[in-house]
Design an enzyme around this catalytic site. Structure first.
Site, PDB file in Angstrom:
ATOM      1  CG  HIS A  18      -1.835  -1.064   1.457  1.00  0.00           C
ATOM      2  ND1 HIS A  18      -1.875  -1.822   2.595  1.00  0.00           N
ATOM      3  CD2 HIS A  18      -2.811  -1.549   0.660  1.00  0.00           C
ATOM      4  CE1 HIS A  18      -2.838  -2.716   2.506  1.00  0.00           C
ATOM      5  NE2 HIS A  18      -3.425  -2.595   1.333  1.00  0.00           N
ATOM      6  CE  LYS A  42     -12.496  -7.538   4.263  1.00  0.00           C
ATOM      7  NZ  LYS A  42     -12.037  -6.993   3.001  1.00  0.00           N
ATOM      8  NE  ARG A  91      -2.639  -7.193  -4.482  1.00  0.00           N
ATOM      9  CZ  ARG A  91      -3.389  -7.347  -3.414  1.00  0.00           C
ATOM     10  NH1 ARG A  91      -2.847  -7.679  -2.268  1.00  0.00           N
ATOM     11  NH2 ARG A  91      -4.687  -7.193  -3.472  1.00  0.00           N
ATOM     12  CB  SER A 129      -3.808  -6.849   4.704  1.00  0.00           C
ATOM     13  OG  SER A 129      -3.498  -5.561   4.256  1.00  0.00           O
TER      14      SER A 129
HETATM   15  P1  ADP Z   1      -9.407  -4.381  -0.100  1.00  0.00           P
HETATM   16  O1  ADP Z   1     -10.085  -4.475   1.214  1.00  0.00           O
HETATM   17  O2  ADP Z   1     -10.144  -3.590  -1.140  1.00  0.00           O
HETATM   18  O3  ADP Z   1      -8.832  -5.695  -0.598  1.00  0.00           O
HETATM   19  P2  ADP Z   1      -6.763  -3.667   0.629  1.00  0.00           P
HETATM   20  O4  ADP Z   1      -6.547  -2.908   1.870  1.00  0.00           O
HETATM   21  O5  ADP Z   1      -6.352  -5.088   0.640  1.00  0.00           O
HETATM   22  O6  ADP Z   1      -8.235  -3.458   0.210  1.00  0.00           O
HETATM   23  O7  ADP Z   1      -6.029  -2.965  -0.604  1.00  0.00           O
HETATM   24  C1  ADP Z   1      -6.303  -1.681  -1.031  1.00  0.00           C
HETATM   25  C2  ADP Z   1      -5.593  -1.448  -2.360  1.00  0.00           C
HETATM   26  O8  ADP Z   1      -4.211  -1.687  -2.203  1.00  0.00           O
HETATM   27  C3  ADP Z   1      -6.042  -2.344  -3.494  1.00  0.00           C
HETATM   28  O9  ADP Z   1      -6.076  -1.589  -4.678  1.00  0.00           O
HETATM   29  C4  ADP Z   1      -4.960  -3.361  -3.602  1.00  0.00           C
HETATM   30  O10 ADP Z   1      -4.823  -3.860  -4.931  1.00  0.00           O
HETATM   31  C5  ADP Z   1      -3.761  -2.536  -3.225  1.00  0.00           C
HETATM   32  N1  ADP Z   1      -2.683  -3.387  -2.714  1.00  0.00           N
HETATM   33  C6  ADP Z   1      -2.719  -4.250  -1.690  1.00  0.00           C
HETATM   34  N2  ADP Z   1      -1.526  -4.879  -1.534  1.00  0.00           N
HETATM   35  C7  ADP Z   1      -0.722  -4.388  -2.506  1.00  0.00           C
HETATM   36  C8  ADP Z   1       0.633  -4.647  -2.908  1.00  0.00           C
HETATM   37  N3  ADP Z   1       1.393  -5.551  -2.300  1.00  0.00           N
HETATM   38  N4  ADP Z   1       1.122  -3.944  -3.939  1.00  0.00           N
HETATM   39  C9  ADP Z   1       0.347  -3.041  -4.568  1.00  0.00           C
HETATM   40  N5  ADP Z   1      -0.926  -2.773  -4.277  1.00  0.00           N
HETATM   41  C10 ADP Z   1      -1.462  -3.427  -3.254  1.00  0.00           C
END
Ligand code: ADP
Length: 152
Positions: A18, A42, A91, A129
């Site tokens: 992120h 969730k 990703r 995450s």
């Molecule tokens: P969600 O609850 O929508 O899955 P996340 O908190 O997991 O949200 O992710 C928010 C954004 O961050 C999404 O666009 C996701 O693709 C991006 N993201 C998560 N992990 C990575 C990573 N390792 N590299 C790049 N983008 C990421």
């Protein structure tokens, strides 16, 4: 007119993935609102206040970044905040399929919105995450996967 982007997500917790997307997007926008979703269906691992506190610590030195929580439709949050851009990270091809339908539906709901995707840098593709949460659940050290400013 200011270019405002919203970066929505659960950030449960924020990872280096992120952090990288947000920092790379900073030169593209005047403001980025990191919008932490409060999703009643969730159950989150970390409480929302903690998730927000960590994000604020990571971006404390960047005045163009704000951190807010939100409920409801992401496009409604964008409208309220005059944001015309939705920022997302890509990703894998699975991310693409998921994001494509959300992006297309969001455009129907709010035609002025543009979803902007940044490709993950290769070394951060595997980080997410849920892996960080699994490491914590099993007593491991997740520090190499989360921003340096936060101590989980
Ligand atoms: P969600 O609850 O929508 O899955 P996340 O908190 O997991 O949200 O992710 C928010 C954004 O961050 C999404 O666009 C996701 O693709 C991006 N993201 C998560 N992990 C990575 C990573 N390792 N590299 C790049 N983008 C990421």
């Amino acid at each position: 007119m200011k270019k405002i982007a919203v970066f929505p997500g659960s950030f449960d917790p924020i990872t280096k993935g992120h952090e990288s997307i947000i920092k790379r997007a900073m030169p593209l926008f005047d403001e980025i609102i990191i919008a932490v979703g409060e999703n009643s269906e969730k159950e989150s691992f970390f409480p929302i206040e903690k998730r927000m506190k960590w994000i604020k610590m990571v971006f404390a030195d960047f005045s163009s970044i704000t951190v807010t929580k939100y409920k409801g439709l992401t496009v409604d949050f964008c409208k309220k905040n005059n944001a015309k851009y939705l920022l997302r990270g890509l990703r894998t091809s699975a991310d693409f399929e998921f994001e494509r339908s959300i992006g297309q539906v969001n455009k129907k709901l709010f035609p002025e919105i543009e979803t902007i995707f940044l490709l993950t840098t290769p070394e951060l593709t595997a980080i997410n995450s849920s892996i960080v949460r699994d490491i914590i659940r099993h007593g491991g050290d997740p520090s190499q996967f989360v921003p340096d400013e936060i101590d989980l």
